[in-house]
Design a protein around this motif. Structure first.
Motif, PDB file in Angstrom:
ATOM      1  N   PHE A  75      10.845  33.451  40.904  1.00  0.00           N
ATOM      2  CA  PHE A  75      10.222  34.202  39.817  1.00  0.00           C
ATOM      3  C   PHE A  75      10.254  33.368  38.542  1.00  0.00           C
ATOM      4  O   PHE A  75      11.318  33.088  37.999  1.00  0.00           O
ATOM      5  N   LEU A  76       9.084  32.977  38.086  1.00  0.00           N
ATOM      6  CA  LEU A  76       8.989  32.160  36.879  1.00  0.00           C
ATOM      7  C   LEU A  76       8.072  32.805  35.852  1.00  0.00           C
ATOM      8  O   LEU A  76       7.614  32.148  34.929  1.00  0.00           O
ATOM      9  N   TYR A  77       7.776  34.075  36.004  1.00  0.00           N
ATOM     10  CA  TYR A  77       6.802  34.700  35.116  1.00  0.00           C
ATOM     11  C   TYR A  77       7.313  34.817  33.676  1.00  0.00           C
ATOM     12  O   TYR A  77       8.508  34.729  33.421  1.00  0.00           O
ATOM     13  N   ASN A  78       6.365  34.977  32.777  1.00  0.00           N
ATOM     14  CA  ASN A  78       6.688  35.065  31.348  1.00  0.00           C
ATOM     15  C   ASN A  78       7.455  33.856  30.839  1.00  0.00           C
ATOM     16  O   ASN A  78       8.576  33.974  30.330  1.00  0.00           O
ATOM     17  N   ASN A  79       6.856  32.682  30.986  1.00  0.00           N
ATOM     18  CA  ASN A  79       7.381  31.479  30.371  1.00  0.00           C
ATOM     19  C   ASN A  79       6.196  30.747  29.758  1.00  0.00           C
ATOM     20  O   ASN A  79       5.137  31.360  29.560  1.00  0.00           O
ATOM     21  N   MET A  80       6.360  29.467  29.480  1.00  0.00           N
ATOM     22  CA  MET A  80       5.243  28.701  28.927  1.00  0.00           C
ATOM     23  C   MET A  80       5.000  27.473  29.786  1.00  0.00           C
ATOM     24  O   MET A  80       4.716  26.389  29.289  1.00  0.00           O
ATOM     25  N   ILE A  81       5.160  27.669  31.079  1.00  0.00           N
ATOM     26  CA  ILE A  81       5.003  26.559  32.011  1.00  0.00           C
ATOM     27  C   ILE A  81       3.531  26.150  32.035  1.00  0.00           C
ATOM     28  O   ILE A  81       2.642  27.004  32.101  1.00  0.00           O
ATOM     29  N   SER A  82       3.295  24.846  31.975  1.00  0.00           N
ATOM     30  CA  SER A  82       1.911  24.378  31.910  1.00  0.00           C
ATOM     31  C   SER A  82       1.604  23.458  33.092  1.00  0.00           C
ATOM     32  O   SER A  82       2.425  23.260  33.972  1.00  0.00           O
ATOM     33  N   GLY A  83       0.423  22.904  33.063  1.00  0.00           N
ATOM     34  CA  GLY A  83       0.038  21.966  34.111  1.00  0.00           C
ATOM     35  C   GLY A  83      -0.522  22.677  35.321  1.00  0.00           C
ATOM     36  O   GLY A  83      -0.778  23.882  35.308  1.00  0.00           O
ATOM     37  N   ALA A  84      -0.714  21.899  36.369  1.00  0.00           N
ATOM     38  CA  ALA A  84      -1.331  22.431  37.581  1.00  0.00           C
ATOM     39  C   ALA A  84      -0.254  22.960  38.520  1.00  0.00           C
ATOM     40  O   ALA A  84       0.940  22.716  38.324  1.00  0.00           O
ATOM     41  N   ILE A  85      -0.701  23.695  39.508  1.00  0.00           N
ATOM     42  CA  ILE A  85       0.227  24.166  40.531  1.00  0.00           C
ATOM     43  C   ILE A  85       0.371  23.052  41.563  1.00  0.00           C
ATOM     44  O   ILE A  85      -0.600  22.656  42.177  1.00  0.00           O
ATOM     45  N   PRO A  86       1.593  22.499  41.708  1.00  0.00           N
ATOM     46  CA  PRO A  86       1.746  21.309  42.554  1.00  0.00           C
ATOM     47  C   PRO A  86       1.714  21.656  44.034  1.00  0.00           C
ATOM     48  O   PRO A  86       2.085  22.757  44.438  1.00  0.00           O
ATOM     49  N   SER A  87       1.300  20.682  44.827  1.00  0.00           N
ATOM     50  CA  SER A  87       1.229  20.940  46.267  1.00  0.00           C
ATOM     51  C   SER A  87       2.620  20.999  46.883  1.00  0.00           C
ATOM     52  O   SER A  87       2.774  21.353  48.043  1.00  0.00           O
ATOM     53  N   SER A  88       3.663  20.659  46.084  1.00  0.00           N
ATOM     54  CA  SER A  88       5.021  20.770  46.621  1.00  0.00           C
ATOM     55  C   SER A  88       5.346  22.205  47.027  1.00  0.00           C
ATOM     56  O   SER A  88       6.270  22.447  47.815  1.00  0.00           O
ATOM     57  N   LEU A  89       4.581  23.152  46.504  1.00  0.00           N
ATOM     58  CA  LEU A  89       4.780  24.539  46.924  1.00  0.00           C
ATOM     59  C   LEU A  89       4.618  24.681  48.428  1.00  0.00           C
ATOM     60  O   LEU A  89       5.259  25.516  49.064  1.00  0.00           O
TER      61      LEU A  89
END
Ligand SMILES: *[C@@H]1O[C@H](CO)[C@@H](O)[C@H](O)[C@H]1NC(C)=O
Ligand SMILES: *[C@@H]1O[C@H](CO)[C@@H](O)[C@H](O)[C@H]1NC(C)=O
Ligand SMILES: *[C@@H]1O[C@H](CO)[C@@H](O)[C@H](O)[C@H]1NC(C)=O
Ligand SMILES: *[C@@H]1O[C@H](CO)[C@@H](O)[C@H](O)[C@H]1NC(C)=O
Ligand SMILES: *[C@@H]1O[C@H](CO)[C@@H](O)[C@H](O)[C@H]1NC(C)=O
Ligand SMILES: *[C@@H]1O[C@H](CO)[C@@H](O)[C@H](O)[C@H]1NC(C)=O
Length: 937
Positions: free
Chosen positions: A543-557
């Motif tokens: 759960f990382l919601y409500n932050n200011m994370i930027s950039g793309a969603i990495p394929s490491s997921l």
């Protein structure tokens, strides 16, 4: 020559065989002679007993595979068989299975029948059949004939039915363990466990020292205490979860279900060392004469209904020349009042004091700090207040577990204080520890479980904390005002679960501990991109919601093969979502395990992500409030067959609603609002049975949701407090949300055309139906009154014509209705719920052809002019948003609709054009994310 040799050999063999036979016969007839054996420390088997053992094995359900070491003549060497050194008789049979308590996985689980051939073991003194699987079998009556038994353990072997009273014939018995459990087995049949309706047979076991009948249903027995009192040497009594009750000795009032108070007889058990009557129906205060139980070391009355003052209870504990009491457990009772202020001498040897879940008030007295043997102190879930300071703690050298959660206790110690203990468990949730970070934690370097959530810490997280916490398996610091960064050394920690949510942590997300399965970093100020290598391959919930994370969603997921819940909503993520790399050597391209996925409220773009084709278990999908574009793919219907919740709100999807979407039979929540979808509503929408009947997959749903949300079950309290305030027409209302019960069809603010299909009225479970701001024409479906669950119905700003169906007045759940800005005409229906709706003017405004209870007189009503007065905003998004932006022009009516749920949860919803109201949106917390975070039921 060879022939002659062979003959001699044969003869010799036969002679030896005969000799052996005679020998064994001799042994079995002369039982107590040891002379027949060469030395008297290595016994060899007696034939009759060997056959008894083999017959026992033959009765088991899988005789060839079980007890594989049981071969060869000398049964005294068989596993689990012990013979007397003196007489060679089998005296002990230890066939305990591999229970989790034993930790002995090499042991076999026995199943099947227990053969009465065991009676052939006349000298058996010790029999242990525990932790096996003799399910659906009663304890055999013949066991009462194993007269030599001293020790009988039949616990955890899944016996059912009546305990045979024949066990009362085992007059030599010193140890008896019949601990059973009721449980639901794999084939979901209820396993009812054992019971006894008459335990007078127990009184004949006059040598008994240890009696454990945990889980045996004794609910019909009133005088169990009288029987137990007849066992003069009883030291250990465990009657846990026996549905025990007590009636005063003189009356038998078993029939009226009265649960009486503790009788005095308990004070007569003077030999007792351990008394465990936890999880029963015991009521009242313990009797005063328990003072005399001078041998008592362990007293467990937890999970009963003991009430009265804790001071009085302490006063009635054994008071003897030597204090033996070491273990006192009274959690989950109804004890009240304050802990006594002066030291209680009789507790001086306590190593375990568990009073959690009572109704204790007042301060924690300083004498607690004098219990120098104390290893475990649990006062959590009471109403204690005041301050705990060094004086309470400085002499507790032995303390290993400190649990004070959910009181109003402040822990105030000097920042230089060095505790004498090294704790394994620290649970101080909702205590007052802050505002400074508690420095004494620095010295606690062997903690396994640390919970300092909601403790008013308003400080930067010190560097030493990460070292001190490096061995913690469960770490919870949520709901504080903690600032600082996550350390780059985080990967060297050993945690399985971490909850840092609702703080003010900044910086990027470092590589995670390899052991981590659950991580909640939501509601912080994290920045930077997601890590290219998460470092935690076993991650299940992230759960990382409500932050200011930027950039793309990495394929490491894609490497997180166990990931079930992923919530990245409300960040600054951008770019398209790329598919998992194909044929990457390290990853096996099977499907992902994701059940809940939320990317909502970011700046993601590109087509509907094709990555989702690898997520067949998906139940919840939120892509709302992004920049996704293109058409909705037809494969949704096939590849995402488990999907129940689909939220694509506020994107730039165009094209038609693919008819394949209606293959999602579980779909109960479809939100396509604020896109540019055109075409008609597919008539096969009726195939979405999730909107027609509830219940088929609700267990799955609940599992899907809760598995992700309950990282720390105790967060429930905190989350309940997280409820939100919504402005509703000037009034403040409090809502918290549960999405599982939500059945929703929201297609508002698109370019849909054609008639509203009559079939829509079969979607019986709909709670919200919003088709506003489209180009629908034709009539309102005549049968709309069949939507009995509907609480909000919005058909405004379309081109609907004809009369309002009178069935509308049958919608008894309706609390929000909007039919404004259409071309409706005729009489407005009245009656029932329609009368109770607030502000009816706005419901019907912009339909000049309507007449009825409002001002316009029906007879003088002119024919409406088609096409006039309907709010055609959806055709031109720009002008639409301009209009919206300029305020409440067009008599825009903003409704925040209320959904009353079956459960204790309520949810807020609102029907119109939320882009204007993001400030509300944030507070309302209507995304799944926040719903999820707030569901704990
Ligand atoms: C018993 O006899 C066996 C074989 O004769 C021998 O190996 C063993 O050491 C003896 N045990 C004792 C305790 O003398
Ligand atoms: C038999 O003798 C062995 C070896 O001296 C000893 O370990 C064992 O406990 C004895 N068994 C019994 C039942 O006394
Ligand atoms: C307890 O024991 C005393 C003495 O043996 C006896 O007189 C009394 O009746 C007993 N009380 C109960 C409640 O059994
Ligand atoms: C707990 O104790 C209070 C006061 O003694 C009493 O009113 C209440 O009924 C008790 N609750 C239960 C569950 O027994
Ligand atoms: C992929 O995983 C499955 C199940 O874990 C396994 O049986 C299979 O051999 C793996 N294939 C490759 C190419 O590694
Ligand atoms: C809807 O269900 C009906 C009956 O089961 C079936 O014949 C039809 O093909 C389904 N429609 C779609 C689009 O799947």
């Amino acid at each position: 020559m060879a022939k002659a040799d062979m003959d001699t050999l044969q003869l010799a063999c036969i002679q030896i065989a005969i000799a052996l036979l005679l020998l064994t016969q001799a042994k079995s007839t002369t039982e107590d002679t040891s002379a027949v054996r060469p030395n008297n420390t290595v016994p060899s088997c007696i034939a009759g007993e060997r056959s008894a053992l083999l017959a026992f094995r033959a009765g088991l359900s899988d005789p060839t595979n079980l007890l594989p070491s049981w071969k060869g003549d000398d049964c005294c060497r068989w596993k689990g068989v012990y013979c007397s050194n003196r007489t060679s008789h089998v005296v002990r049979l230890d066939l305990r299975g591999p229970g989790y308590r034993t930790g002995n996985e090499s042991r076999q689980v026995l199943a099947g029948n227990i053969s009465s051939s065991l009676l052939g073991l006349h000298h058996l003194r010790y029999l242990d059949l525990s932790y096996n699987r003799f399910d659906k079998m009663q304890i055999p009556e013949f066991m009462g004939s194993l007269h030599q038994l001293r020790y009988l353990d039949l616990s955890w072997s899944q016996f059912i039915g009546r305990i045979p009273p024949q066990l009362g014939n085992l007059s030599n018995l010193q140890y008896l363990n019949l601990d059973t459990i009721s449980y639901v087995s794999v084939d979901s049949s209820f396993h009812r466990g054992t019971y006894s309706t008459d335990i007078t047979w127990l009184s004949r076991l006059t040598s008994l020292e240890h009696l454990d009948m945990t889980g045996v249903n004794l609910s019909t027995i009133v005088h169990w205490l009288r029987v137990v009192n007849m066992l003069p040497t009883l030291k250990v009594l465990r009657l846990i979860h026996c549905q025990l009750r007590i009636s005063p000795d003189s009356l038998d009032i078993s029939s009226n279900g009265f649960y009486g108070p503790f009788p005095d007889a308990i004070g007569n058990m003077t030999s007792i060392v351990e008394l465990d009557l936890s999880d029963n129906n015991l009521v009242g205060m313990i009797p005063f004469n328990m003072k005399n139980l001078c041998n008592l070391e362990t007293l467990d009355f937890s999970v009963n209904n003991i009430n009265g003052s804790i001071a009085e209870l302490f006063h009635r504990l054994p008071s003897c020349s030597r204090n033996n009491l070491q273990w006192l457990s009274l959690h989950h009772n109804n004890l009240t009042g304050s802990l006594p202020t002066t030291a209680v001498e009789r507790l001086s040897n306590l190593s375990w004091l568990d009073l959690h879940h009572n109704k204790l008030t007042g301060h924690v007295p300083v004498w607690i700090g004098e219990l120098k043997q104390l290893m475990m102190l649990d006062l959590s879930y009471n109403n204690l207040d005041g301050v705990i300071h060094e004086g309470h703690l400085s002499r507790l050298d032995m303390l290993e577990e400190l649990r004070l959660s959910d009181n109003s206790i402040a822990i105030t110690v000097s920042p230089t204080w060095v505790p004498p203990f090294s704790l394994g468990t620290i649970e101080l949730r909702s205590c007052q520890l802050g505002p400074k970070f508690p420095m004494w934690l620095r010295w606690q370097t062997h903690v396994m479980s640390l919970d300092i959530s909601n403790t008013s810490i308003n400080d930067i997280i010190p560097d030493w904390f990460w070292t001190a916490a490096s061995s913690v398996m469960s770490l919870n610091i949520r709901n504080n005002q903690i600032t600082g960064f996550l350390p780059s050394t985080m990967e060297f920690m050993r945690a399985k679960q971490m909850d840092f949510s609702s703080n003010q942590l900044g910086g990027p997300i470092p590589k995670l501990p390899i052991t981590l399965t659950n991580l909640d970093l939501s509601r912080n100020n994290l920045v930077g991109p997601l890590p290219l290598d998460f470092g935690a391959p076993g991650l299940e919930n992230l759960f990382l919601y409500n932050n200011m994370i930027s950039g793309a969603i990495p394929s490491s997921l894609c490497k997180l093969r166990s990931l079930q819940s992923l919530d990245l909503s409300r960040n600054n993520l951008n770019g398209p979502i790329t598919d998992c790399p194909v044929n990457e050597s390290s990853t096996n391209m099977t499907d992902l395990s994701i059940v809940n996925l939320s990317f909502g409220n970011n700046n993601l773009s590109g087509e509907f992500p094709s990555l989702l084709q690898k997520c067949p278990r998906l139940i919840f999908l939120d892509l709302g409030h992004n920049q996704f574009s293109g058409a909705l793919p037809a494969w949704i219907g096939e590849k995402l067959s488990s999907l129940s919740f689909l939220r694509l709100r506020s994107n730039m999807f165009h094209g038609q609603i693919p008819v394949e979407l209606t293959k999602l039979v579980n779909l109960q929540y479809l939100d396509l609002a604020y896109n540019n979808i055109s075409g008609c509503i597919p008539r096969s929408i009726v195939n979405c049975t999730g909107m027609i009947q509830k219940g088929d997959n609700s267990d799955e749903l609940l599992y899907g949701f809760t598995s992700g949300t309950r990282l720390f079950p105790e967060n429930e309290l905190v989350d309940n407090a997280d409820s939100v305030t919504v402005l509703t027409k000037g009034q403040e209302r409090l809502y918290t949300g549960g999405i599982i019960d939500m059945v929703n069809l929201d297609l508002s603010c698109n370019s849909l055309t054609g008639e509203i299909p009559e079939e829509i009225s079969t979607l019986m479970e709909l709670k919200n139906l919003n088709l506003s701001w489209n180009n629908f024409n034709g009539k309102i479906p005549e049968n709309v009154g069949a939507l009995m669950q509907v609480e909000s119905l919005d058909l405004s700003h379309n081109d609907l014509s004809g009369e309002i169906p009178s069935s509308l007045s049958a919608l008894t759940s309706l609390s929000c209705l909007n039919l404004s800005y259409n071309n409706l005409r005729g009489r407005i229906p009245t009656g029932n719920q329609l009368q109770t709706l607030e502000d009816p003017t706005y419901i019907y405004i912009g339909n000049p052809g309507l007449c009825g209870p409002l001002s316009v007189n029906c007879s003088s009503q002119p024919e409406p002019i088609p096409g006039e007065n309907h709010g055609d905003a959806s055709g031109d998004l720009v002008s639409f948003f301009l209009a919206m932006g300029s305020g409440y022009v067009m008599g825009l009516w903003v409704v925040f609709c209320t959904f009353l749920f079956k459960r204790r949860w309520r949810v807020s919803w609102y029907s119109l054009c939320d882009s204007l109201y993001d400030w509300v949106y944030v507070q309302v917390a209507v995304t799944w994310t926040s719903f999820r975070a707030e569901i704990n039921g």
